[in-house]
Design a protein around this motif. Sequence first.
Motif, PDB file in Angstrom:
ATOM      1  N   ALA A 708       0.848  -1.191   0.000  1.00 25.07           N
ATOM      2  CA  ALA A 708       0.000   0.000   0.000  1.00 25.07           C
ATOM      3  C   ALA A 708       0.882   1.240   0.000  1.00 25.07           C
ATOM      4  O   ALA A 708       1.969   1.254   0.573  1.00 25.07           O
ATOM      5  CB  ALA A 708      -0.905   0.008   1.231  1.00 25.07           C
ATOM      6  N   LEU A 709       0.409   2.269  -0.648  1.00 29.61           N
ATOM      7  CA  LEU A 709       1.151   3.521  -0.735  1.00 29.61           C
ATOM      8  C   LEU A 709       0.589   4.521   0.268  1.00 29.61           C
ATOM      9  O   LEU A 709      -0.260   4.203   1.083  1.00 29.61           O
ATOM     10  CB  LEU A 709       1.059   4.075  -2.157  1.00 29.61           C
ATOM     11  CG  LEU A 709       1.489   3.114  -3.271  1.00 29.61           C
ATOM     12  CD1 LEU A 709       1.286   3.763  -4.627  1.00 29.61           C
ATOM     13  CD2 LEU A 709       2.927   2.672  -3.095  1.00 29.61           C
ATOM     14  N   ARG A 710       1.065   5.752   0.152  1.00 29.89           N
ATOM     15  CA  ARG A 710       0.559   6.848   0.986  1.00 29.89           C
ATOM     16  C   ARG A 710       0.059   7.948   0.060  1.00 29.89           C
ATOM     17  O   ARG A 710       0.749   8.953  -0.087  1.00 29.89           O
ATOM     18  CB  ARG A 710       1.656   7.349   1.926  1.00 29.89           C
ATOM     19  CG  ARG A 710       2.123   6.303   2.925  1.00 29.89           C
ATOM     20  CD  ARG A 710       3.279   6.819   3.772  1.00 29.89           C
ATOM     21  NE  ARG A 710       2.921   7.908   4.653  1.00 29.89           N
ATOM     22  CZ  ARG A 710       2.358   7.772   5.850  1.00 29.89           C
ATOM     23  NH1 ARG A 710       2.048   6.577   6.310  1.00 29.89           N
ATOM     24  NH2 ARG A 710       2.102   8.819   6.591  1.00 29.89           N
ATOM     25  N   PRO A 711      -1.118   7.843  -0.555  1.00 27.04           N
ATOM     26  CA  PRO A 711      -2.095   6.764  -0.384  1.00 27.04           C
ATOM     27  C   PRO A 711      -2.151   5.842  -1.597  1.00 27.04           C
ATOM     28  O   PRO A 711      -1.644   6.146  -2.661  1.00 27.04           O
ATOM     29  CB  PRO A 711      -3.392   7.551  -0.301  1.00 27.04           C
ATOM     30  CG  PRO A 711      -3.186   8.657  -1.303  1.00 27.04           C
ATOM     31  CD  PRO A 711      -1.721   9.011  -1.215  1.00 27.04           C
ATOM     32  N   THR A 712      -2.837   4.698  -1.400  1.00 26.40           N
ATOM     33  CA  THR A 712      -3.351   3.900  -2.501  1.00 26.40           C
ATOM     34  C   THR A 712      -4.809   4.297  -2.697  1.00 26.40           C
ATOM     35  O   THR A 712      -5.594   4.281  -1.744  1.00 26.40           O
ATOM     36  CB  THR A 712      -3.259   2.399  -2.186  1.00 26.40           C
ATOM     37  OG1 THR A 712      -1.879   2.037  -2.085  1.00 26.40           O
ATOM     38  CG2 THR A 712      -3.915   1.562  -3.266  1.00 26.40           C
ATOM     39  N   LEU A 713      -5.181   4.660  -3.931  1.00 20.61           N
ATOM     40  CA  LEU A 713      -6.541   5.086  -4.238  1.00 20.61           C
ATOM     41  C   LEU A 713      -7.294   3.912  -4.861  1.00 20.61           C
ATOM     42  O   LEU A 713      -6.899   3.406  -5.915  1.00 20.61           O
ATOM     43  CB  LEU A 713      -6.528   6.279  -5.197  1.00 20.61           C
ATOM     44  CG  LEU A 713      -5.745   7.513  -4.723  1.00 20.61           C
ATOM     45  CD1 LEU A 713      -5.794   8.616  -5.774  1.00 20.61           C
ATOM     46  CD2 LEU A 713      -6.288   8.011  -3.399  1.00 20.61           C
ATOM     47  N   VAL A 714      -8.350   3.497  -4.218  1.00 19.92           N
ATOM     48  CA  VAL A 714      -9.146   2.357  -4.681  1.00 19.92           C
ATOM     49  C   VAL A 714     -10.483   2.890  -5.164  1.00 19.92           C
ATOM     50  O   VAL A 714     -11.262   3.461  -4.382  1.00 19.92           O
ATOM     51  CB  VAL A 714      -9.333   1.320  -3.556  1.00 19.92           C
ATOM     52  CG1 VAL A 714     -10.126   0.125  -4.060  1.00 19.92           C
ATOM     53  CG2 VAL A 714      -7.972   0.879  -3.017  1.00 19.92           C
ATOM     54  N   GLU A 715     -10.757   2.724  -6.451  1.00 21.29           N
ATOM     55  CA  GLU A 715     -11.948   3.298  -7.077  1.00 21.29           C
ATOM     56  C   GLU A 715     -13.079   2.274  -7.147  1.00 21.29           C
ATOM     57  O   GLU A 715     -12.852   1.091  -7.400  1.00 21.29           O
ATOM     58  CB  GLU A 715     -11.613   3.783  -8.486  1.00 21.29           C
ATOM     59  CG  GLU A 715     -10.457   4.770  -8.566  1.00 21.29           C
ATOM     60  CD  GLU A 715     -10.810   6.140  -8.024  1.00 21.29           C
ATOM     61  OE1 GLU A 715     -12.016   6.421  -7.853  1.00 21.29           O
ATOM     62  OE2 GLU A 715      -9.876   6.938  -7.782  1.00 21.29           O
ATOM     63  N   PHE A 716     -14.308   2.772  -6.977  1.00 16.52           N
ATOM     64  CA  PHE A 716     -15.508   1.945  -7.110  1.00 16.52           C
ATOM     65  C   PHE A 716     -16.430   2.529  -8.170  1.00 16.52           C
ATOM     66  O   PHE A 716     -17.649   2.608  -7.990  1.00 16.52           O
ATOM     67  CB  PHE A 716     -16.211   1.803  -5.763  1.00 16.52           C
ATOM     68  CG  PHE A 716     -15.529   0.845  -4.836  1.00 16.52           C
ATOM     69  CD1 PHE A 716     -15.903  -0.492  -4.781  1.00 16.52           C
ATOM     70  CD2 PHE A 716     -14.474   1.267  -4.042  1.00 16.52           C
ATOM     71  CE1 PHE A 716     -15.252  -1.383  -3.927  1.00 16.52           C
ATOM     72  CE2 PHE A 716     -13.820   0.393  -3.195  1.00 16.52           C
ATOM     73  CZ  PHE A 716     -14.203  -0.949  -3.131  1.00 16.52           C
ATOM     74  N   GLY A 717     -15.855   2.952  -9.278  1.00 19.30           N
ATOM     75  CA  GLY A 717     -16.618   3.400 -10.428  1.00 19.30           C
ATOM     76  C   GLY A 717     -17.647   4.455 -10.095  1.00 19.30           C
ATOM     77  O   GLY A 717     -17.353   5.476  -9.471  1.00 19.30           O
ATOM     78  N   GLY A 718     -18.882   4.201 -10.480  1.00 18.39           N
ATOM     79  CA  GLY A 718     -19.966   5.134 -10.199  1.00 18.39           C
ATOM     80  C   GLY A 718     -20.427   5.123  -8.764  1.00 18.39           C
ATOM     81  O   GLY A 718     -21.306   5.897  -8.378  1.00 18.39           O
ATOM     82  N   GLY A 719     -19.832   4.242  -7.958  1.00 23.24           N
ATOM     83  CA  GLY A 719     -20.180   4.197  -6.546  1.00 23.24           C
ATOM     84  C   GLY A 719     -20.939   2.949  -6.169  1.00 23.24           C
ATOM     85  O   GLY A 719     -21.580   2.301  -7.009  1.00 23.24           O
ATOM     86  N   GLN A 720     -20.865   2.597  -4.894  1.00 23.14           N
ATOM     87  CA  GLN A 720     -21.577   1.437  -4.366  1.00 23.14           C
ATOM     88  C   GLN A 720     -22.172   1.788  -3.016  1.00 23.14           C
ATOM     89  O   GLN A 720     -21.533   2.458  -2.204  1.00 23.14           O
ATOM     90  CB  GLN A 720     -20.618   0.251  -4.223  1.00 23.14           C
ATOM     91  CG  GLN A 720     -21.291  -1.012  -3.681  1.00 23.14           C
ATOM     92  CD  GLN A 720     -20.344  -2.198  -3.687  1.00 23.14           C
ATOM     93  OE1 GLN A 720     -19.499  -2.317  -4.568  1.00 23.14           O
ATOM     94  NE2 GLN A 720     -20.486  -3.064  -2.695  1.00 23.14           N
ATOM     95  N   GLU A 721     -23.395   1.346  -2.774  1.00 26.41           N
ATOM     96  CA  GLU A 721     -24.054   1.579  -1.494  1.00 26.41           C
ATOM     97  C   GLU A 721     -23.382   0.735  -0.420  1.00 26.41           C
ATOM     98  O   GLU A 721     -23.212  -0.481  -0.577  1.00 26.41           O
ATOM     99  CB  GLU A 721     -25.533   1.210  -1.584  1.00 26.41           C
ATOM    100  CG  GLU A 721     -26.315   2.034  -2.589  1.00 26.41           C
ATOM    101  CD  GLU A 721     -26.521   3.463  -2.126  1.00 26.41           C
ATOM    102  OE1 GLU A 721     -26.514   3.695  -0.897  1.00 26.41           O
ATOM    103  OE2 GLU A 721     -26.673   4.353  -2.983  1.00 26.41           O
ATOM    104  N   ALA A 722     -22.976   1.373   0.661  1.00 20.69           N
ATOM    105  CA  ALA A 722     -22.282   0.629   1.714  1.00 20.69           C
ATOM    106  C   ALA A 722     -22.395   1.356   3.042  1.00 20.69           C
ATOM    107  O   ALA A 722     -22.445   2.587   3.095  1.00 20.69           O
ATOM    108  CB  ALA A 722     -20.815   0.434   1.353  1.00 20.69           C
TER     109      ALA A 722
END
Length: 744
Positions: A708-722
Amino acid sequence: MRRRFPVLAATVVSVLALGTSAAPPVAAAPPGPRVLHAAPHGSGDACSAARPCSPTGARDAARTIDGRDIRVELADGTYEVTEPLELGAADSGRGGHTVTWTAAPGADPVLSGGRAIGGWARNADGTWTAAVPDGVTPRQLFVDGRRAVRARGAACPAATCDATTAGMTGAEATGIARWHRPTGAEAVIKVRWRTYRCRIAGVRGDDITFARPCWTNASSGTNRTGPAWDSTTVDSARYHGVAFFENARELLDEPGEFVWDAEDRTVTYLPRAGENPRHARVLTPATERLMVLDGAHDLRVEGITFAHAAYRQPATDEGYAGTQAGLTLTGTTGPVDHAGRHYTKPAAALTVRGGRHVAVDRAGFTHLGGAGVVLEAGTKDSTVSRSRFTDLSSGAVYVGDTEPKPDPVLAGERNSVAYNTIRHTGVEYTDAVGIWAGYEAELSVDHNTLEDLPYSGISVGWGWNQPEARDSVLRDNRITANRVTDVMRVEHDQHDGGAIYTQGAQPGTVVTGNYINRSAYGNTERDGNGIYLDEQSSHIRVEGNVLTRLGYKWVSNWADYGIQNHATGNWTDTDAPALAGTGSTMADNRTGLDRLPAEALAVAERAGARPQRAEQLRTDLARHGTATQSSTDGTAPAAYALDGDTTTDTRTRAEPGAWWQVDLGGVRRVRQVEVWNDASTTTGDFAVQLSRTADFADAGTRHVSGKALRPTLVEFGGGQEARFVRIRLTGTGRVGLAHVLVHP
């Protein structure tokens, strides 16, 4: 009454006559500036528009003019400089007048130290080769204005390329033992904030030796390599290998690379797509300094571009034994001085020595083998303003010297570096900074834009922890309203710096109104501070700055001998430990922000050479959530990842499937998760999961391989309900996190 009128009339006439006779003569208007004309191929002696002079002819003509301002106007075109244009006291303004060297109206004059390389012949392997003129040593090559790269190989780890004061191993494993001419190649080594470039002197079996004094000055044992505590030489424990070897024919395998062969005096180039060297304009820097102002005063340089200046030292046996900020250790012997008095600045296209009231304005500096401008040797009351620096091998502007208590005539005072744009510098010598100042007083570094730099942006002060730095001429410097973005670029492997960096006690010094964004952003370790009050920094006020997206602390003052530093009224998205040292304070700072308030945005957008939008922070849904983790190692609770402080860490025990998670308190749409690692326990091979329910039955998952970096960017496209966000280990080890942000 009648007899009185004549008397009155006479009196009026007498008064008028008196007034007329007493009126001073009307002064003649001062003469306008004398204009002298120069052209790239000028050879006339009139220096007129019809018969322009050469630049040296115009200089000589200007020496004969007294009693008025002088303008030397350079016509459009490229001036091929084979030796520096030297201007001194005899070329200065006299009697309150000014001498100005400037572009003619509508013109774009370029002083160039480049030499054309032609006569290209195509080789069977797709490369092209050309002979190089005598006296030219190509370290850089520009093809139709685009920088080529010296052919380079892969990194060699310390286990293979084991460095000692004698040299290093690794000739067999790297293939160097089988190269046709290994003695034309260099080793490029990076140790923390230092860069070294030394030429190979010989190969015997698996052993490699290097040119001296370069290797001597890069190794321990000279007592001249810096502070006694320093452990960043090539043979130190911090050495982790050779970044790459370069300039060998066997390494020429990528389009845009070239090789210089000193024995054959040829250069070989592998073109990029669409390039044909035979039809291209190919230049290499040859002349080291293009303009030198030595003892000049009341002189201006305006609207002139400086290009293709060389920096010869690294091609000699001196090599490049970096110390810090682009300065090097040179020579075979010298006084033992751990405070760095005797270090050498890089060669610059424009050098000002002992100048008074010298102004460099609206100039351009581009495609340089060294630095842009150096103001040194007691230059005072001089400015570098509204100029552009781009594609420089070294730093942009160097101000001052490394003597802590110089004679008054050699002290740098009241100089200014303002409203300049500095981009993509330190291209070759990645330890160089954008703007460097040594022992200066009343220096102003104001409203500059600095971006895309490999190491620190602005560096003011010198001396490390040595006694000389506690009581020097450093004082009353102002670093104000600068825009410093995308510095400490992690791909260049330079460490322990900051966007704004200081050393030494500097009473009255202020750092205020600056916008700093993305320093060491995306690193794997804690590095790249915002404002770094390093060795001996004291009596400095840090106030009203905006600092975001930093790899480490927004303000760092770690040393106990830093005293009376005060950080007040700053805005930042992270936090930092209290300032160290006697009498230092932090008060009224707005830290851990996930949105910049309007007043902070206003400060950020006013900073730099021109108004420019700032990067607004993204709302963090996790900031007020509840964090848990599968286990806790020591005193590293889950909540540390939500405290807005990248210097505190969570940590699980080492266990299969270890995890950390946050409950957002309700279902939200999540588009991005930022994972900032714990630099000492780097999380590697993990999954980021989003779920509406605590059992993660409906989890959406993104896998991340490696650290992992400072930061690692993790994308969820158009978004997810959570409602729940979990970081789960898929590899071995433990989960260690400094910061987790969840963005809608």
